[in-house]
Write a protein that holds these residues in place. Structure first.
Motif, PDB file in Angstrom:
ATOM      1  N   ARG A 396       0.839  -1.203   0.000  1.00 24.10           N
ATOM      2  CA  ARG A 396       0.000   0.000   0.000  1.00 24.10           C
ATOM      3  C   ARG A 396       0.870   1.248   0.000  1.00 24.10           C
ATOM      4  N   HIS A 398       2.480   4.608  -1.176  1.00 22.66           N
ATOM      5  CA  HIS A 398       1.976   5.745  -1.947  1.00 22.66           C
ATOM      6  C   HIS A 398       3.110   6.751  -2.168  1.00 22.66           C
ATOM      7  N   ARG A 421       0.197   2.255  -4.833  1.00 23.05           N
ATOM      8  CA  ARG A 421      -0.588   3.465  -5.078  1.00 23.05           C
ATOM      9  C   ARG A 421       0.333   4.629  -5.430  1.00 23.05           C
ATOM     10  N   ASN A 444      -0.456   0.983 -10.860  1.00 24.85           N
ATOM     11  CA  ASN A 444      -0.308   2.101  -9.940  1.00 24.85           C
ATOM     12  C   ASN A 444      -1.182   3.238 -10.449  1.00 24.85           C
ATOM     13  N   GLU A 445      -0.865   4.455 -10.041  1.00 25.77           N
ATOM     14  CA  GLU A 445      -1.591   5.630 -10.517  1.00 25.77           C
ATOM     15  C   GLU A 445      -0.617   6.631 -11.129  1.00 25.77           C
TER      16      GLU A 445
END
Length: 789
Positions: A396, A398, A421, A444-445
């Motif tokens: 998780r 980011h 993320r 992912n983003e």
């Protein structure tokens, strides 16, 4: 008389002396002969045993046994070693890694002075001769990496001087006998990589001299015997790849001299002792992965300062990662992947990374598939410059990717961060990692454009960027990576056409290309034919158009071809019939037309075919993949017929049916159409006649004072009222005003009412007046909207 008697005595004495001398001569001769015979028998016995060994070998690719002949004494044969103390007695047979094929002769048991046998890494088969049990002087038996069959040679337990026994990587089966404990001097026991079953004999705990025990890669089951804890001299314990259950016996933590502990790939459970790092201070290799262990990672691990390899992956460990892992200065390999690590109270589960900067020899770091949260600290770029792999996928994590990684970690070969993320762009300086071979950033983003610097990574073999928010065109030089095998850019926002040079630059070794789920336009380049080793091509759900290029026929290795959801048209090319390896073909949701090619039913490995929602017509084949309705999808092609019954398609018309249809057209359809046309013509004449009569009636009823009804335009009204001048207003109401006007042509005075339709109720008032005017009809009376033309 006395003289005579003396004479007789002298002669008898002579005879006695002669008999004694002859006896001595005969005894001496017999003794020498016997001694000579004994020497010849013992030496020829060794030679005969060696020749029997040679005759058991069917193939000698290196010719090492060619020296085994009468021209050279057997003590000088290759691989044969004799004693200096016991002349001509063979004490060692060493023929390791010579590719020998054959069986082991039982006559080897006649080499009674043998101390060492090393036949490792050959291709010997058959059973291990029981005669080896008679070699009482044997100290080393190395038979690993062969193909011996049968059970554990129990006669070997008679070799009481045996120190080293290795049977690794053969085809032995059955149980390991408890009698092995009779080998009281045994220091190393290795029956690994066989098919042994049953439990580990508790009697192995009696081998007090044992310092190495390897039982890996068998089918041993049950719990680990507590008695093994008595092996206090043990240095290496390897039980991996079995079916062992239960927990680690507490007695194991008495192995204070242990440096190699490997129990991976079993079904062991429970927790790891919290003081494991204190119990094994000399530990170098620790592997417990692929079991069912639970609980936290022991903090005491940092006390085992000699640790080099740490493998805790594929268990159910929970909690946080110890922050002082950096105390393991010698660590080269750390893997705790596929657990349930994470959940710190601060929300930062990556706080252990800065301490790893002290692990100056670290090469492999993997924590993938956990529940780690937080952002990547910039200190990750300060890890050892020897590091080869960083893997934190499926967590998780980011934030952005620290660009310093791609500047400092110059030896990095694999960077895996997929299924997190991560946001932001892919740092453009990624092209500095000249040794990078694998880059996983998918799911992912990430946004922005694909860095063109990726084309500088000439060793890159796998590039996975799918399922992000990347946009823009595909950089043409991305294909400059000459070792590229896998490229996936699917499910992004990429646009533009696929550059022709893209496929022209690609190495022919590419195996997988994925471009699905973007907005790519244009046609499929002809250069696709350069991908002669391509196994899978997915370009679904784009905006590609045109005909499929015939050069696809060169992709003979392709197994998976997905071009659905585009605008390809024309017929399915015959070139595809050369793709004999094809297993999955999806051409659905395009504009293909024409017949379904019959050759699709002849592709031997085709297991799924989707041609739905095209414009195909004609008869459906019945061979190959078309035999199974679950393997074929044809819906949305409304002009298909035939095929197997399960497809529920209409029957294709035969030649006789077509003739009947022609007769039916001539006899029935044509007359019906003719009658229908005639009736339609009569109806049309009637309607026109009625309309003309009605038109004359309306015209006559609207004439007043013998004057025709005039049509007046807005321009005429505007001019007649002086541009709707206020001076011509003759009345004002709630919804509009009435103007006086004079038509220029006839100088007829008219009144024009203008409605303000923006006022509420004006429209309703207008409609009411229209109904009233239909009945009253003033001469040249006109209604006009203030805002109309």
């Amino acid at each position: 008389m006395e003289v005579v008697v003396c004479s007789i005595n002298i002669n008898g004495l002579r005879n006695i002396i002669l008999i004694i001398m002859l006896s001595l001569i005969l005894w001496s001769s017999t003794s020498v002969s016997s001694s000579s015979s004994t020497g010849i028998n013992s030496t020829s016995k060794d030679r005969l045993a060696l020749m029997a060994f040679k005759h058991g070998i069917n193939r000698d690719p290196l010719g090492v046994l060619s020296s085994w002949n009468d021209s050279v004494h057997y003590c000088r044969w290759i691989g044969v070693y004799c004693s200096h103390r016991h002349v001509d007695r063979v004490t060692a047979l060493r023929l390791r890694s010579n590719g020998l094929v054959g069986s082991l002769s039982p006559h080897i048991g006649n080499l009674t002075f043998l101390r060492s046998i090393d036949l490792k890494n050959n291709s010997l088969h058959g059973q291990i001769p029981s005669e080896l049990g008679g070699l009482f002087r044997l100290r080393k038996l190395e038979l690993s990496n062969n193909s011996f069959e049968g059970t554990f040679p129990i006669n070997l337990t008679k070799c009481s001087d045996l120190l080293y026994l290795s049977l690794i990587d053969n085809k032995l089966q059955g149980k390991i006998p408890a009698e092995v404990d009779s080998l009281s001097k045994l220091q190393s026991l290795g029956p690994s990589e066989n098919y042994f079953t049953g439990s580990i004999p508790a009697s192995l705990g009696n081998l007090s001299s044992l310092f190495q025990l390897g039982l890996w890669e068998n089918s041993l089951e049950g719990s680990i015997p507590e008695d093994l804890g008595r092996l206090t001299n043990l240095r290496s314990l390897d039980l991996d790849s079995n079916k062992l259950t239960g927990t680690i016996p507490p007695s194991f933590y008495n192995f204070s001299a242990l440096w190699h502990f490997d129990i991976w790939s079993n079904q062991l459970s429970g927790t790891i002792h919290p003081d494991i790092g204190l119990a094994f201070p000399h530990l170098i290799y620790l592997s417990v992965w692929d079991n069912r262990f639970t609980g936290p990672i022991p903090v005491s691990l940092s006390n085992a300062s000699n640790l080099v390899f740490i493998q805790f992956q594929m268990n159910h460990f929970t909690g946080t990662v110890p922050r002082d892992l950096g105390m393991l200065h010698n660590a080269q390999f750390i893997s705790m992947a596929r657990n349930q690590l994470g959940g710190s109270t601060t929300g930062d589960d990556l706080s252990f990374i800065p301490s790893l900067v002290n692990c100056t020899q670290l090469q492999y770091l993997s924590f993938d598939d956990n529940s780690l949260r937080g952002s990547l600290p910039s200190t990750i770029a300060n890890l050892s410059n020897q590091i080869l792999t960083i893997a934190f996928e499926e967590n998780r994590i980011h934030g952005t990717i620290p660009s310093e990684i791609f500047t400092n970690l110059v030896n990095l070969q694999m960077f895996s961060m997929q299924s997190n993320r991560l946001t932001g762009n892919i740092p453009p300086n990624i092209g500095k990692l000249q040794k990078l071979q694998i880059l996983y950033l998918y799911a992912n983003e990430l946004s922005g454009r694909i860095p063109s610097s990726l084309g500088n990574l000439t060793l890159l073999s796998s590039l996975y960027l799918h399922d992000n928010n990347l946009f823009g065109e595909i950089p043409p030089n991305l294909a400059a990576s000459r070792n590229l095998l896998y490229l996936t850019l699917s499910n992004n926002n990429l646009n533009g056409s696929i550059p022709k040079e893209f496929f022209g630059m690609f190495p022919s070794s590419v195996l997988y290309l994925g471009f699905s789920g973007n907005a790519l336009t244009g046609s499929l380049p002809l250069e696709i034919g350069n991908m002669i080793k391509l196994v899978a091509l997915t370009m679904s759900n784009n905006r590609l158009s045109g005909a499929l290029p015939d050069t696809l026929a060169k992709c003979l290795m392709i197994q998976d071809l997905r071009l659905d959801g585009n605008f390809f048209h024309e017929e399915i090319p015959t070139a595809l019939q050369t793709l004999r390896s094809l297993e999955y073909l999806d051409l659905s949701n395009n504009n293909f037309s024409g017949h379904i090619p019959a050759y699709l039913g002849n592709l031997p490995f085709l297991a799924y075919l989707n041609l739905s929602f095209n414009k195909l017509n004609g008869e459906v084949p019945k061979l190959g993949v078309f035999k199974n309705a679950t393997m074929v999808s044809l819906e949305g092609n409304y002009n298909l017929c035939g095929g197997i019954q399960q497809l529920n398609l209409p029957i294709c018309p035969t030649s006789s049916t077509k003739n009947k249809e022609k007769h039916l057209v001539v006899k029935v359809v044509i007359p019906v159409i003719t009658v229908a046309l005639c009736l339609s013509l009569l109806a049309l004449i009637f309607i026109v006649h009625r309309m003309r009569r009605k038109s004359r009636k309306n015209v006559s009823s609207t004439q007043l004072y013998n004057s025709p009804f005039k049509r007046i335009s807005y321009v005429d009204l505007h001019k007649a009222t002086g541009g709707f001048s206020e001076s011509n207003i003759i009345g004002v109401g709630s919804y509009g005003s009435v103007y006086k006007g004079v038509l220029d042509q006839d100088e007829i005075v008219i009144a024009v009412k203008v409605f303000n339709l923006q006022r509420r109720g004006a429209s309703k008032s207008f409609m009411s007046e229209c109904k009233a005017l239909r009945k009253i009809r003033h001469l040249f009376h006109t209604e006009s909207d203030k805002y109309s033309c």
